[in-house]
Design a protein around this motif. Sequence first.
Motif, PDB file in Angstrom:
ATOM      1  N   GLU A   1       5.037  -4.543   1.519  1.00  0.00           N
ATOM      2  CA  GLU A   1       4.229  -5.229   0.502  1.00  0.00           C
ATOM      3  C   GLU A   1       3.953  -6.668   0.922  1.00  0.00           C
ATOM      4  O   GLU A   1       2.823  -7.150   0.797  1.00  0.00           O
ATOM      5  CB  GLU A   1       4.946  -5.216  -0.851  1.00  0.00           C
ATOM      6  CG  GLU A   1       4.970  -3.875  -1.530  1.00  0.00           C
ATOM      7  CD  GLU A   1       5.865  -3.845  -2.751  1.00  0.00           C
ATOM      8  OE1 GLU A   1       5.628  -2.990  -3.617  1.00  0.00           O
ATOM      9  OE2 GLU A   1       6.824  -4.665  -2.837  1.00  0.00           O
ATOM     10  N   TYR A   2       4.969  -7.344   1.432  1.00  0.00           N
ATOM     11  CA  TYR A   2       4.795  -8.725   1.874  1.00  0.00           C
ATOM     12  C   TYR A   2       3.784  -8.792   3.026  1.00  0.00           C
ATOM     13  O   TYR A   2       2.884  -9.637   3.025  1.00  0.00           O
ATOM     14  CB  TYR A   2       6.137  -9.337   2.311  1.00  0.00           C
ATOM     15  CG  TYR A   2       6.005 -10.790   2.684  1.00  0.00           C
ATOM     16  CD1 TYR A   2       6.060 -11.776   1.708  1.00  0.00           C
ATOM     17  CD2 TYR A   2       5.800 -11.178   4.006  1.00  0.00           C
ATOM     18  CE1 TYR A   2       5.906 -13.127   2.034  1.00  0.00           C
ATOM     19  CE2 TYR A   2       5.647 -12.517   4.339  1.00  0.00           C
ATOM     20  CZ  TYR A   2       5.704 -13.478   3.354  1.00  0.00           C
ATOM     21  OH  TYR A   2       5.537 -14.797   3.679  1.00  0.00           O
ATOM     22  N   TYR A   3       3.917  -7.893   3.982  1.00  0.00           N
ATOM     23  CA  TYR A   3       3.023  -7.855   5.141  1.00  0.00           C
ATOM     24  C   TYR A   3       1.565  -7.688   4.697  1.00  0.00           C
ATOM     25  O   TYR A   3       0.673  -8.387   5.191  1.00  0.00           O
ATOM     26  CB  TYR A   3       3.446  -6.720   6.076  1.00  0.00           C
ATOM     27  CG  TYR A   3       2.473  -6.410   7.178  1.00  0.00           C
ATOM     28  CD1 TYR A   3       2.230  -7.327   8.197  1.00  0.00           C
ATOM     29  CD2 TYR A   3       1.796  -5.197   7.208  1.00  0.00           C
ATOM     30  CE1 TYR A   3       1.331  -7.038   9.215  1.00  0.00           C
ATOM     31  CE2 TYR A   3       0.900  -4.904   8.213  1.00  0.00           C
ATOM     32  CZ  TYR A   3       0.661  -5.831   9.220  1.00  0.00           C
ATOM     33  OH  TYR A   3      -0.233  -5.544  10.213  1.00  0.00           O
ATOM     34  N   VAL A   4       1.316  -6.786   3.779  1.00  0.00           N
ATOM     35  CA  VAL A   4      -0.053  -6.533   3.338  1.00  0.00           C
ATOM     36  C   VAL A   4      -0.539  -7.615   2.383  1.00  0.00           C
ATOM     37  O   VAL A   4      -1.581  -8.232   2.599  1.00  0.00           O
ATOM     38  CB  VAL A   4      -0.177  -5.134   2.687  1.00  0.00           C
ATOM     39  CG1 VAL A   4      -1.529  -4.965   1.994  1.00  0.00           C
ATOM     40  CG2 VAL A   4       0.024  -4.043   3.728  1.00  0.00           C
ATOM     41  N   LEU A   5       0.209  -7.862   1.317  1.00  0.00           N
ATOM     42  CA  LEU A   5      -0.244  -8.775   0.267  1.00  0.00           C
ATOM     43  C   LEU A   5      -0.259 -10.241   0.677  1.00  0.00           C
ATOM     44  O   LEU A   5      -1.154 -10.989   0.294  1.00  0.00           O
ATOM     45  CB  LEU A   5       0.626  -8.611  -0.977  1.00  0.00           C
ATOM     46  CG  LEU A   5       0.410  -7.327  -1.776  1.00  0.00           C
ATOM     47  CD1 LEU A   5       1.614  -7.015  -2.640  1.00  0.00           C
ATOM     48  CD2 LEU A   5      -0.853  -7.437  -2.614  1.00  0.00           C
TER      49      LEU A   5
END
Length: 159
Positions: A46-50
Amino acid sequence: MKKFTLLFLITIVFSCKSKGQDKEKTKTYPVTKTEAQWKAELSDMEYYVLREAGTERAFSSPLNDEHREGTFLCAACNTPLFKSENKFDSGTGWPSFDQEIKGNVAFSTDYDLGYARTEEHCATCGGHLGHVFNDGPKNTTGKRHCINGVALNFKPSSN
């Protein structure tokens, strides 16, 4: 020497970032947190994408096959972004919608692949969602909002 100079100039032109590309990163949103707070609250993917504008692997999201009535929310801040009635199977491997919930999705332009693409962000927290293309269903909007499933949570309708 001429070939080297030409190659050098081409490299400079395509690698330079304009100030316009950084607008989304410096814009303030109603929900703002430090990077440490985001890292503590989001999974690594989630961190990588968002937060880092990454892309999940195609066909990896269970939301690609979500067909119940409901609303797709931002995984970072729970802002309603897309309605199930606007979801369609694009065959691309990412959840796709022909329109967003107006006012809840912000748009910018990125040049990460060397050409202009319309990038989508959550208008509440600035999280990267995906990109919008003009190859969606012609009988509706003609748009394909190609969204990373990991950037979304699904809330079924309470019927």
